[in-house]
Design a protein around this motif. Structure first.
Motif, PDB file in Angstrom:
ATOM      1  N   MET A 129     -17.986 -31.950  39.132  1.00 42.61           N
ATOM      2  CA  MET A 129     -18.216 -33.243  38.489  1.00 42.61           C
ATOM      3  C   MET A 129     -16.781 -33.778  38.117  1.00 42.61           C
ATOM      4  SD  MET A 129     -20.214 -35.592  37.425  1.00 42.61           S
ATOM      5  CE  MET A 129     -21.931 -34.980  37.452  1.00 42.61           C
ATOM      6  N   ARG A 130     -16.062 -32.790  37.363  1.00 41.97           N
ATOM      7  CA  ARG A 130     -14.831 -33.066  36.659  1.00 41.97           C
ATOM      8  C   ARG A 130     -13.910 -33.537  37.882  1.00 41.97           C
ATOM      9  NH1 ARG A 130     -11.841 -27.942  34.566  1.00 41.97           N
ATOM     10  NH2 ARG A 130     -14.181 -27.396  33.684  1.00 41.97           N
ATOM     11  N   LYS A 131     -13.649 -33.020  38.986  1.00 41.18           N
ATOM     12  CA  LYS A 131     -12.855 -33.618  40.030  1.00 41.18           C
ATOM     13  C   LYS A 131     -13.376 -35.058  40.297  1.00 41.18           C
ATOM     14  CE  LYS A 131     -11.472 -29.231  41.867  1.00 41.18           C
ATOM     15  NZ  LYS A 131     -11.728 -28.393  43.168  1.00 41.18           N
ATOM     16  N   ILE A 132     -14.795 -35.261  40.435  1.00 43.89           N
ATOM     17  CA  ILE A 132     -15.192 -36.625  40.871  1.00 43.89           C
ATOM     18  C   ILE A 132     -14.914 -37.588  39.794  1.00 43.89           C
ATOM     19  CG2 ILE A 132     -17.332 -37.905  41.150  1.00 43.89           C
ATOM     20  CD1 ILE A 132     -18.681 -35.325  42.390  1.00 43.89           C
ATOM     21  N   ALA A 133     -14.876 -37.288  38.298  1.00 41.98           N
ATOM     22  CA  ALA A 133     -14.475 -38.213  37.258  1.00 41.98           C
ATOM     23  C   ALA A 133     -13.046 -38.418  37.350  1.00 41.98           C
ATOM     24  CB  ALA A 133     -15.042 -37.398  35.915  1.00 41.98           C
ATOM     25  N   VAL A 134     -12.274 -37.415  37.397  1.00 45.10           N
ATOM     26  CA  VAL A 134     -10.931 -37.856  37.562  1.00 45.10           C
ATOM     27  C   VAL A 134     -10.496 -38.663  38.877  1.00 45.10           C
ATOM     28  CG1 VAL A 134      -8.305 -36.872  37.871  1.00 45.10           C
ATOM     29  CG2 VAL A 134     -10.000 -35.696  36.590  1.00 45.10           C
TER      30      VAL A 134
ATOM     31  N   VAL B  71     -23.574 -33.956  27.125  1.00 43.40           N
ATOM     32  CA  VAL B  71     -22.930 -32.586  26.855  1.00 43.40           C
ATOM     33  C   VAL B  71     -23.484 -31.735  27.832  1.00 43.40           C
ATOM     34  CG1 VAL B  71     -21.827 -31.256  25.160  1.00 43.40           C
ATOM     35  CG2 VAL B  71     -22.345 -33.495  24.522  1.00 43.40           C
ATOM     36  N   GLY B  72     -22.675 -30.992  28.617  1.00 47.30           N
ATOM     37  CA  GLY B  72     -23.292 -29.917  29.572  1.00 47.30           C
ATOM     38  C   GLY B  72     -22.138 -28.779  29.610  1.00 47.30           C
ATOM     39  N   ALA B  73     -22.814 -27.702  30.296  1.00 46.02           N
ATOM     40  CA  ALA B  73     -22.093 -26.567  30.744  1.00 46.02           C
ATOM     41  C   ALA B  73     -21.052 -26.956  31.872  1.00 46.02           C
ATOM     42  CB  ALA B  73     -23.070 -25.520  31.201  1.00 46.02           C
ATOM     43  N   GLY B  74     -19.846 -26.639  31.665  1.00 43.99           N
ATOM     44  CA  GLY B  74     -18.763 -27.063  32.622  1.00 43.99           C
ATOM     45  C   GLY B  74     -19.061 -26.371  33.937  1.00 43.99           C
TER      46      GLY B  74
ATOM     47  N   ALA C 249     -12.185 -15.945  15.642  1.00 44.44           N
ATOM     48  CA  ALA C 249     -11.006 -16.089  16.386  1.00 44.44           C
ATOM     49  C   ALA C 249     -11.158 -17.080  17.533  1.00 44.44           C
ATOM     50  CB  ALA C 249     -10.764 -14.526  17.054  1.00 44.44           C
ATOM     51  N   ARG C 250     -10.360 -17.724  17.932  1.00 41.56           N
ATOM     52  CA  ARG C 250     -10.513 -18.791  19.013  1.00 41.56           C
ATOM     53  C   ARG C 250     -10.944 -17.983  20.485  1.00 41.56           C
ATOM     54  NH1 ARG C 250      -9.046 -23.853  18.098  1.00 41.56           N
ATOM     55  NH2 ARG C 250      -8.102 -24.015  20.351  1.00 41.56           N
ATOM     56  N   PHE C 251     -11.592 -18.558  21.079  1.00 37.80           N
ATOM     57  CA  PHE C 251     -12.105 -18.308  22.445  1.00 37.80           C
ATOM     58  C   PHE C 251     -12.189 -19.337  23.457  1.00 37.80           C
ATOM     59  CE2 PHE C 251     -15.563 -18.886  19.355  1.00 37.80           C
ATOM     60  CZ  PHE C 251     -16.261 -19.892  20.197  1.00 37.80           C
ATOM     61  N   ASP C 252     -12.195 -18.939  24.777  1.00 35.24           N
ATOM     62  CA  ASP C 252     -12.597 -19.809  25.852  1.00 35.24           C
ATOM     63  C   ASP C 252     -13.743 -20.403  25.821  1.00 35.24           C
ATOM     64  OD1 ASP C 252      -9.754 -19.605  26.456  1.00 35.24           O
ATOM     65  OD2 ASP C 252      -9.929 -18.044  27.746  1.00 35.24           O
ATOM     66  N   VAL C 253     -13.883 -21.591  26.028  1.00 36.31           N
ATOM     67  CA  VAL C 253     -15.371 -22.346  26.534  1.00 36.31           C
ATOM     68  C   VAL C 253     -15.006 -23.182  27.872  1.00 36.31           C
ATOM     69  CG1 VAL C 253     -16.168 -22.029  24.118  1.00 36.31           C
ATOM     70  CG2 VAL C 253     -14.871 -24.205  24.977  1.00 36.31           C
ATOM     71  N   ASP C 254     -15.952 -23.631  28.447  1.00 41.08           N
ATOM     72  CA  ASP C 254     -15.838 -24.658  29.418  1.00 41.08           C
ATOM     73  C   ASP C 254     -17.076 -25.570  29.245  1.00 41.08           C
ATOM     74  OD1 ASP C 254     -15.463 -26.024  31.507  1.00 41.08           O
ATOM     75  OD2 ASP C 254     -15.931 -24.559  33.006  1.00 41.08           O
ATOM     76  N   THR C 255     -16.777 -26.735  28.495  1.00 38.80           N
ATOM     77  CA  THR C 255     -17.995 -27.795  28.164  1.00 38.80           C
ATOM     78  C   THR C 255     -17.519 -29.075  28.551  1.00 38.80           C
ATOM     79  OG1 THR C 255     -18.670 -26.216  26.187  1.00 38.80           O
ATOM     80  CG2 THR C 255     -19.196 -28.703  26.138  1.00 38.80           C
ATOM     81  N   ASP C 256     -18.523 -29.881  29.234  1.00 41.50           N
ATOM     82  CA  ASP C 256     -18.033 -31.130  29.918  1.00 41.50           C
ATOM     83  C   ASP C 256     -18.991 -32.148  28.993  1.00 41.50           C
ATOM     84  OD1 ASP C 256     -16.501 -30.231  31.868  1.00 41.50           O
ATOM     85  OD2 ASP C 256     -18.193 -30.207  33.357  1.00 41.50           O
ATOM     86  N   ARG C 257     -18.210 -33.243  28.766  1.00 41.39           N
ATOM     87  CA  ARG C 257     -19.078 -34.449  28.097  1.00 41.39           C
ATOM     88  C   ARG C 257     -18.796 -35.744  28.898  1.00 41.39           C
ATOM     89  NH1 ARG C 257     -18.271 -35.323  21.546  1.00 41.39           N
ATOM     90  NH2 ARG C 257     -20.742 -36.362  21.432  1.00 41.39           N
ATOM     91  N   HIS C 258     -19.661 -36.409  29.096  1.00 48.02           N
ATOM     92  CA  HIS C 258     -19.797 -37.657  29.819  1.00 48.02           C
ATOM     93  C   HIS C 258     -20.242 -38.782  28.765  1.00 48.02           C
ATOM     94  CE1 HIS C 258     -18.674 -36.009  33.857  1.00 48.02           C
ATOM     95  NE2 HIS C 258     -19.448 -34.983  33.611  1.00 48.02           N
TER      96      HIS C 258
END
Length: 218
Positions: free
Chosen positions: A1-6, A43-46, A199-208
């Motif tokens: 989805m991210r590649k399509i949006a870009v 908002v959804g999982a990346g 502490a800061r941590f990694d996430v992968d969250t998408d928003r359209h």
């Protein structure tokens, strides 16, 4: 989805490029501005998360609302601008458990802060086509497990945003615009009720988001 949006954003910019040679920037599109915004928020999982989770609520949708400010100026035949925005959303999780792969348990979207820049060209004397990008910070408010009572615990997520849209002059100082934007959040932290933070941590969250705005220039 991210590649399509870009890809869609890049394609839209390429299609609009020939208009650059046709005209300069209409002065009604320059100067300071304020605007109100309404639209659809998702908002959804990346892409690094498997969304096939036996029907679990990995995606939340709602009504986006808020406003922004900006300043635009002509630079040759193009328009350049800086902008900031604060929005809220009605999107929230309906799941009653904290173990879903959406990654944040039962949450409701809080405020979203955005600051960035945009660049555009005239499609005709009254229509601007533009692309945008910048930094975004999303707050997710944690909901109690089996109620709709909001706790004082929240997630704060840092990310980036890309977007594209069309702006139409209504008069010499008012305008309307329609915009799509994609955001990805890659870092997060937890704010606890006692004021402590994780502490800061990694996430992968998408928003359209697909939004419409009405604004005034000064």
């Amino acid at each position: 989805m991210r590649k399509i949006a870009v890809a869609l954003l890049v394609a839209g910019s390429a299609v609009a490029t020939p208009a650059l040679a046709q005209s300069g920037v209409n002065p009604v599109f320059t100067g300071p501005r304020v605007e109100g915004t309404l639209g659809w928020d998702h908002v959804g999982a990346g892409s690094s998360v498997d969304n096939d989770n036996d029907g679990s609520d990995q995606n939340i949708d709602g009504l986006l609302y808020g406003g922004g400010i900006g300043y635009d100026f002509a630079a040759g035949g193009a328009l350049l601008g800086v902008e900031g925005e604060i929005t809220g959303s009605t999107a929230k999780s309906d799941r009653r458990a904290y173990d879903d792969q959406f990654g944040f348990g039962r949450v409701k979207t809080g405020r979203d802060l955005y600051v960035g820049a945009r660049a555009g060209i005239m499609a005709d004397p009254a229509t601007l086509i533009y692309v945008k990008g910048g930094y975004t910070n999303l707050k997710l408010n944690v909901l109690a497990g089996n109620t709709d009572t909001q706790t004082d615990t929240s997630f704060k997520l840092d990310g980036w945003r890309l977007g594209a849209g069309a702006e139409r002059a209504i008069s010499s100082n008012t305008y309307a615009k329609l915009e799509y934007r994609y955001s990805n959040y890659g870092r997060g932290q937890i704010d606890y009720p006692n004021g402590a933070t994780s502490a800061r941590f990694d996430v992968d969250t998408d928003r359209h988001q697909v939004v419409a705005s009405y604004g005034i220039r000064f």
